[in-house]
Design an enzyme around this catalytic site. Structure first.
Site, PDB file in Angstrom:
ATOM      1  N   GLY A   1      23.404  36.432  23.725  1.00  0.00           N
ATOM      2  CA  GLY A   1      23.161  36.954  25.061  1.00  0.00           C
ATOM      3  C   GLY A   1      21.879  37.767  25.109  1.00  0.00           C
ATOM      4  O   GLY A   1      20.910  37.477  24.391  1.00  0.00           O
ATOM      5  N   SER A   2      21.888  38.796  25.912  1.00  0.00           N
ATOM      6  CA  SER A   2      20.650  39.532  26.202  1.00  0.00           C
ATOM      7  C   SER A   2      20.113  40.318  25.021  1.00  0.00           C
ATOM      8  O   SER A   2      18.963  40.765  25.066  1.00  0.00           O
ATOM      9  CB  SER A   2      20.887  40.490  27.367  1.00  0.00           C
ATOM     10  N   THR A   3      20.914  40.541  23.975  1.00  0.00           N
ATOM     11  CA  THR A   3      20.354  41.252  22.822  1.00  0.00           C
ATOM     12  C   THR A   3      19.178  40.471  22.250  1.00  0.00           C
ATOM     13  O   THR A   3      18.292  41.046  21.626  1.00  0.00           O
ATOM     14  CB  THR A   3      21.404  41.449  21.712  1.00  0.00           C
ATOM     15  N   PHE A   4      19.174  39.139  22.520  1.00  0.00           N
ATOM     16  CA  PHE A   4      18.083  38.327  21.976  1.00  0.00           C
ATOM     17  C   PHE A   4      16.748  38.620  22.674  1.00  0.00           C
ATOM     18  O   PHE A   4      15.677  38.293  22.156  1.00  0.00           O
ATOM     19  CB  PHE A   4      18.429  36.832  22.107  1.00  0.00           C
ATOM     20  N   LYS A   5      16.824  39.273  23.850  1.00  0.00           N
ATOM     21  CA  LYS A   5      15.575  39.562  24.590  1.00  0.00           C
ATOM     22  C   LYS A   5      14.631  40.435  23.763  1.00  0.00           C
ATOM     23  O   LYS A   5      13.414  40.421  23.973  1.00  0.00           O
ATOM     24  CB  LYS A   5      15.901  40.226  25.927  1.00  0.00           C
TER      25      LYS A   5
END
Lengths: 432, 514
Positions: B216-220
């Site tokens: 999810g957004s942690t990959f941003k």
């Protein structure tokens, strides 16, 4: 010299016995004193017998045999204390047989003269297990004789009797067997009627195998006869014909006997039936591999996995606990024994003594080769004992008798070291 | 006759030579393969009949210990902390085999490694058994904090020291009691194994390093790092348009922001609110496939981490984006590829991106450690029976993932996420805390998602001393708030435990009873 070697062997065996006990039970055996005394006593008796009855005998024979016997005892004691007691009794009887043989057979001529009696005795001993009421079938092999509680393998003695008979018979007939008068295509062979003995021996071996299901002994008889025949006649054609017949026989028995097929299949790939027919071989391979170069240590192996570990498979236990080093030591001991036997065969000038020494050595050396080869999967497994090492009364008694004869033969023509070379040169030049 | 006798003698000697050769084949050349044959139980029996060293945590708790057995084998393995370290220590069981630290450091624990063999040769008459004690970097107090904080939520927690790569905690719920697997009562062990195998939650699987999830957004954080490394993105530019959604070239399916909200702005702003539209556009049109793949791989995606545990799995970032079709609309930006829409998805941690909790902890740790990713490890030292150190783990840089300057920009941005963004629940008074939340929607009929947070913490203005990844599986709802509300409080407790120094009452030398 013999006394010194014996003292050394005694140290090795007592040391091994102590280590084995330390390895299995972590304590010094309580009976070490009596054991040491008893063993020393046996050795001294055997040594004195040799000194008294065959003073010029080869000094290596007895110490080597004592070493193998002692080592075997240590391993049997480590595996099964009940069997160890029996083995000790049989060893004592073996030494007795050794002394009696040395005392009884003072001159080799005696054996040559009574060749037919001995030969007959050999045949009788061999077929004894087949006689109903006396013979016993154990583990699928009909090689036992049972009288009351006592069981015995007469085949072990038949081997020696036949070796004596073969040697005497061939010395008598060697000139006839040597002359090649008969033309067979491009080959000249001796008269076929003189070939009859080879065929008889072959048939006999096949018969033994068929009725007694004793692959190892059959092979041993045949190799013994072939070897002695070749040495006696100096004709390589016998060897070729004999090996041809052997191949044919081996092929036929492989075709028609399921137990032979099983042995071969389990030699080639024991893992195809690792829990069944290949179990022994597989476990034996695991034991040997586990031992590696230096072994797990005396008494420190995982024993109890291999059926017949005290008899046929004792070499696998030696390989596990003493490693490649210990197993090689056993090989070398047998090789030295063979060397001693061959040396006495070479030194004797009397043809009968020569042949007998050769035959007995071949018997001993080849039997050890067969079973060790079977255990380490160099050859298909043939159930014979490892001479002096395996548990077994008949085998021990017979082999002590055999060695008594070898000692006698090594003494019957003592050559001093100075003229040994000359003598050999003479023999060679006469031949040439 | 003598000639034949000599020949026969030679023949016999050759027979014995053959025996000797075959003995060498069986006992030396093929010995190893024979020992390893399935069905040959000698090795296993030996292993279970000899002493084995302890496994001790960094704060001195014995977590694996051998006692004299009363059953089939001479020794029995016990695990005093029950399920707390089961998945990482692994088990040492006749029925289960071995795994985890028990497996990876088997040679040292059993005294079979070269160091111990040599020692055994040099001093053969020592009183203590020649086996090794493995001291871990893992801390029982941090691990317990992770267990308490996660409670009965299914999920994983990884805590790591960014400066050394030393793992401080690796916890997954549910776990299992390893004492029931190592018991010498093989009937019990077999029954337990059957029960565990039937459990859909896979309690024996060390999910922290052997299971992948959508990040999810942690990959941003990785996308942002790729942008900074490529040079097209800086702290101040571009200023992404405020939008409700983003539609990548070659598709008409828009990627929406959470809850249909509008967002945009420069790097710090879009990271703080986890703006999908901006990061999707950044990856697809500014950075492009090559730089995205390169940076993801530098962070460790695409290859298994070089951790001292058995069979770690690699995290995945898709690498195939098809042919380049044309130049993009952004000056100095990326070209348009056949799979540019997939890249837009991947840039916000959706699509085919998947990562282990360990991998995401490493991402946070890399930012905290000035862009250098240290090799993760659980062993700190190996000691012998007398307490002397045999071996110490020497820290090493696994990859220099991004530049120090870019790491500093991202560090500041992640701190903003805590002070003024989605991860306020991670904040600790008097400590610099940085974080990035994530909520990976699972597309289930009833909306549910994996709640993520990756964090780091340290004294103000100084290098962080702990980085944490928290994953809580399949939480109800699909709001971007989920990561911040569910996962961040857990990370907060774990960081607090890790920031507390180890009590100095740690026993020295061998532990009692060993």
């Amino acid at each position: 010299m013999e006394a010194g070697l014996l003292a050394l062997v005694a140290l090795v065996v007592v040391g091994a016995y102590t280590l084995a006990s330390l390895g299995t039970a972590s304590r010094i055996p309580a009976n070490i004193g009596p054991f040491f005394a008893g063993m020393l006593c046996l050795f001294v008796v055997a040594h004195l017998a040799v000194r008294k009855l065959a003073p010029h005998a080869d000094p290596f024979l007895l110490p080597l045999v004592v070493l193998l016997n002692g080592l075997g005892y240590v391993f049997i004691a480590r595996l099964d204390s009940k069997l160890a007691g029996q083995q000790l009794g049989w060893t004592a009887l073996g030494v007795l047989a050794f002394c009696v043989t040395l005392g009884f057979v003072r001159r080799v001529r005696f054996l040559e003269r009574s060749r037919y009696t001995v030969g007959l005795l050999g045949v009788v001993l061999l077929v004894l297990p087949l006689i109903p009421g006396v013979g016993r079938e154990i583990n699928g092999s009909r090689i036992w004789v049972g009288i009351g509680p006592v069981r015995f393998q007469p085949g072990e003695f038949a081997k020696i009797a036949l070796a004596i008979f073969f040697a005497a018979y061939l010395v008598e007939h060697r000139e006839l067997l040597r002359t090649a008068t008969f033309k067979l295509g491009p080959f000249r062979t001796p008269d076929p009627k003189h070939l009859a003995p080879v065929l008889v021996a072959w048939g006999f071996a096949m018969m033994v195998m068929m009725f007694q299901r004793d692959l190892g002994s059959a092979l041993l008889f045949y190799m013994l006869f072939l070897g002695v025949l070749w040495v006696a006649t100096e004709r390589v054609s016998y060897l070729i014909v004999g090996l041809g017949l052997f191949s044919g026989g081996a092929y036929l028995s492989w075709m028609y006997f399921s137990h032979v097929q099983t042995r071969v299949a389990m030699w080639l790939n024991p893992w195809s039936d690792a829990q069944g027919k290949g179990f022994q071989i597989v476990q034996s391979s695991y034991a040997l591999a586990w031992g590696g170069v230096s072994g797990s240590g005396l008494g420190r192996g995982i024993a109890g996995r291999i059926p017949y570990q005290e008899t046929d498979f004792i070499f696998a236990i030696i390989g596990e606990e003493l490693g490649l080093a210990g197993a090689t030591a056993v090989l070398v001991a047998f090789l030295l024994l063979i060397g001693s036997g061959m040396r006495s065969s070479l030194r004797n000038t009397d043809p009968f003594a020569k042949l007998l020494a050769f035959g007995l050595t071949l018997l001993l050396g080849f039997q050890a080769f067969l079973i060790m080869g079977g255990v380490i999967r160099l050859l298909p497994l043939t159930g014979v004992t490892l001479p002096f090492v395996s548990y077994g009364g008949s085998s021990l008694l017979a082999n002590w008798t055999l060695v008594a004869l070898l000692v006698r033969l090594s003494d019957s023509h003592p050559l001093s070291r100075e003229n040994e070379g000359e003598e050999l040169t003479t023999v060679l030049s006469v031949k040439a | 006759m003598n000639r034949q006798i000599r020949k026969a003698g030679t023949f016999l000697a050759l027979c014995y030579l053959a025996l000797f050769v075959q003995l060498n084949v069986v006992q030396v050349a093929t010995a190893k393969s024979l020992n390893d044959k399935p069905g040959n139980s000698r090795k296993v029996e030996r292993d279970f009949n000899r002493p084995r060293g302890d496994i001790v945590t960094a704060d001195g708790k014995v977590v694996a210990h051998s006692v004299e057995g009363d059953g089939r084998f001479a020794y029995q393995r016990t695990y005093p902390t029950d399920e707390l370290f089961a998945q990482i220590i692994g088990t040492y069981s006749f029925v289960f085999g071995s795994d985890g630290v028990e497996k990876y450091y088997d040679e040292q624990l059993s005294g079979q490694s070269a160091e111990f063999q040599l020692k055994g040769l040099l001093s053969p008459f020592t009183e203590t058994p020649n086996v090794g004690t493995v001291e871990l970097t893992l801390r029982a107090d941090v691990q317990s904090a992770a267990r308490e904080a996660l409670g009965t939520k299914v999920g994983s927690v990884v805590a790591i020291d960014p400066r050394s790569g030393a793992l401080l905690a690796m916890w997954s719920y549910p776990s299992f009691n390893p004492n029931l697997t190592s018991t010498n009562d093989t009937m019990t062990a077999r029954a337990f194994r059957t029960a565990l195998a039937a459990d859909p939650a896979k309690p024996t699987l060390p999910k922290t390093y052997r299971e992948r999830y959508f990040p999810g957004s942690t990959f941003k954080v990785v996308t942002a790092a790729a942008g900074l490394e490529s040079g097209v993105i800086t702290a101040d530019s571009p200023d992404f348009p405020v939008a409700r959604n983003y539609t990548a070239p070659l598709t008409n399916r828009p990627l929406s922001n959470f809850g249909g909200s509008s967002c945009g702005g420069t790097l710090v702003a879009i990271l703080r609110v986890s703006c999908n539209s901006a990061f999707a556009q950044m990856g697809a049109e500014y950075i492009g496939p090559e730089q995205m793949v390169r940076t993801a791989e530098k962070f460790g995606f695409g290859s298994a981490p070089n951790i001292d545990l058995p069979k770690p799995v690699s995290s995945v970032f898709p690498t195939d984006y098809g042919k380049r079709l044309r130049d993009g609309a952004v000056p100095g930006g990326a070209g348009i590829f056949e799979n540019t829409p997939a890249l837009a998805q991947a840039s916000i941690g959706q699509g085919d991106v998947s990562a282990t909790p360990l991998q995401m902890a490493l991402v946070a740790a890399t930012i905290a450690n000035s862009g250098n990713q240290m090799t993760p490890h659980v062993m700190s030292s190996i000691r012998d029976g007398s307490g002397a150190t045999i071996k110490e783990y020497s820290d090493s840089v696994a990859t220099a993932a991004i530049s120090k300057e870019n790491a500093a920009i991202l560090r500041a941005a992640m701190i903003e996420v805590v002070t003024d963004g989605t991860a306020k629940a991670a904040a600790i008074d008097g400590v610099d805390v940085g974080a990035k939340t994530g909520t990976a929607q699972l597309g289930t009929p009833v909306p549910s998602s994996h709640a993520w947070v990756i964090t780091f913490a340290g004294p103000p203005g100084q290098p962080a001393t702990v980085a944490v990844a928290v994953l809580v599986q399949a939480q109800p709802g699909a709001s971007e708030q989920t990561g911040g509300t569910v996962a961040a409080p857990i990370a907060n407790k774990v960081m607090q435990a890790a920031l507390t120094p180890i009590p100095s009452s740690k026993p020295a030398g061998p532990t009692p009873g060993s």
